[in-house]
Design a protein around this motif. Structure first.
Motif, PDB file in Angstrom:
ATOM      1  N   THR A   1      51.170  28.124  32.024  1.00 42.95           N
ATOM      2  CA  THR A   1      50.369  29.073  32.807  1.00 42.95           C
ATOM      3  C   THR A   1      50.892  29.189  34.234  1.00 42.95           C
ATOM      4  O   THR A   1      50.952  30.295  34.787  1.00 42.95           O
TER       5      THR A   1
ATOM      6  N   GLN B   1      41.513  40.319  38.914  1.00 44.59           N
ATOM      7  CA  GLN B   1      41.624  39.155  38.027  1.00 44.59           C
ATOM      8  C   GLN B   1      41.865  39.618  36.596  1.00 44.59           C
ATOM      9  O   GLN B   1      42.662  39.005  35.880  1.00 44.59           O
TER      10      GLN B   1
ATOM     11  N   SER C   1      42.319  34.389  29.728  1.00 43.23           N
ATOM     12  CA  SER C   1      41.055  35.084  29.981  1.00 43.23           C
ATOM     13  C   SER C   1      40.834  35.237  31.483  1.00 43.23           C
ATOM     14  O   SER C   1      41.369  34.468  32.296  1.00 43.23           O
ATOM     15  N   ARG C   2      40.040  36.218  31.851  1.00 48.49           N
ATOM     16  CA  ARG C   2      39.693  36.409  33.248  1.00 48.49           C
ATOM     17  C   ARG C   2      38.941  35.183  33.776  1.00 48.49           C
ATOM     18  O   ARG C   2      39.125  34.752  34.914  1.00 48.49           O
TER      19      ARG C   2
ATOM     20  N   SER D   1      45.134  38.457  34.555  1.00 48.51           N
ATOM     21  CA  SER D   1      44.879  37.634  33.366  1.00 48.51           C
ATOM     22  C   SER D   1      45.413  38.312  32.105  1.00 48.51           C
ATOM     23  O   SER D   1      45.980  37.652  31.235  1.00 48.51           O
TER      24      SER D   1
ATOM     25  N   LEU E   1      41.386  32.416  34.718  1.00 45.99           N
ATOM     26  CA  LEU E   1      42.014  32.700  36.005  1.00 45.99           C
ATOM     27  C   LEU E   1      41.032  32.445  37.144  1.00 45.99           C
ATOM     28  O   LEU E   1      41.405  31.873  38.172  1.00 45.99           O
TER      29      LEU E   1
END
Length: 84
Positions: free
Chosen positions: A46, A18, A28-29, A22, A32
């Motif tokens: 996105t 991730q 950001s992680r 990301s 995601l």
């Protein structure tokens, strides 16, 4: 299978964490993670970044023909429903 499950499946199939995905798409992680667990829906930009990063070809119609965001969401969903 929901879109978030498919994003996670494809990310894992590509051997990405991730954090790596990301970072690649500039989110950001945590964001995601929310998409992958279907707690949040990614916006048009996105979706495009995720699809591009996972090596999907997206076809974008002109705004006069069809609502661009809806079209992209439907194309992405269609791509996600097929096996790679």
């Amino acid at each position: 299978m929901k879109y978030g499950d498919r994003i996670a499946q494809l990310r894992e199939k590509r051997g990405l964490t991730q954090e790596e995905l990301s970072n690649k798409i500039g989110i950001s992680r945590a964001a995601l993670s929310h998409y992958e667990t279907n707690r949040r829906e990614p916006d048009y930009e996105t979706i495009n970044k995720i699809a591009t990063s996972l090596v999907f070809l997206l076809i974008i119609c002109s705004a006069e023909q069809i609502n661009q965001r809806w079209f992209l969401i439907m194309m992405f969903a269609s791509l996600l429903s097929t096996s790679i």
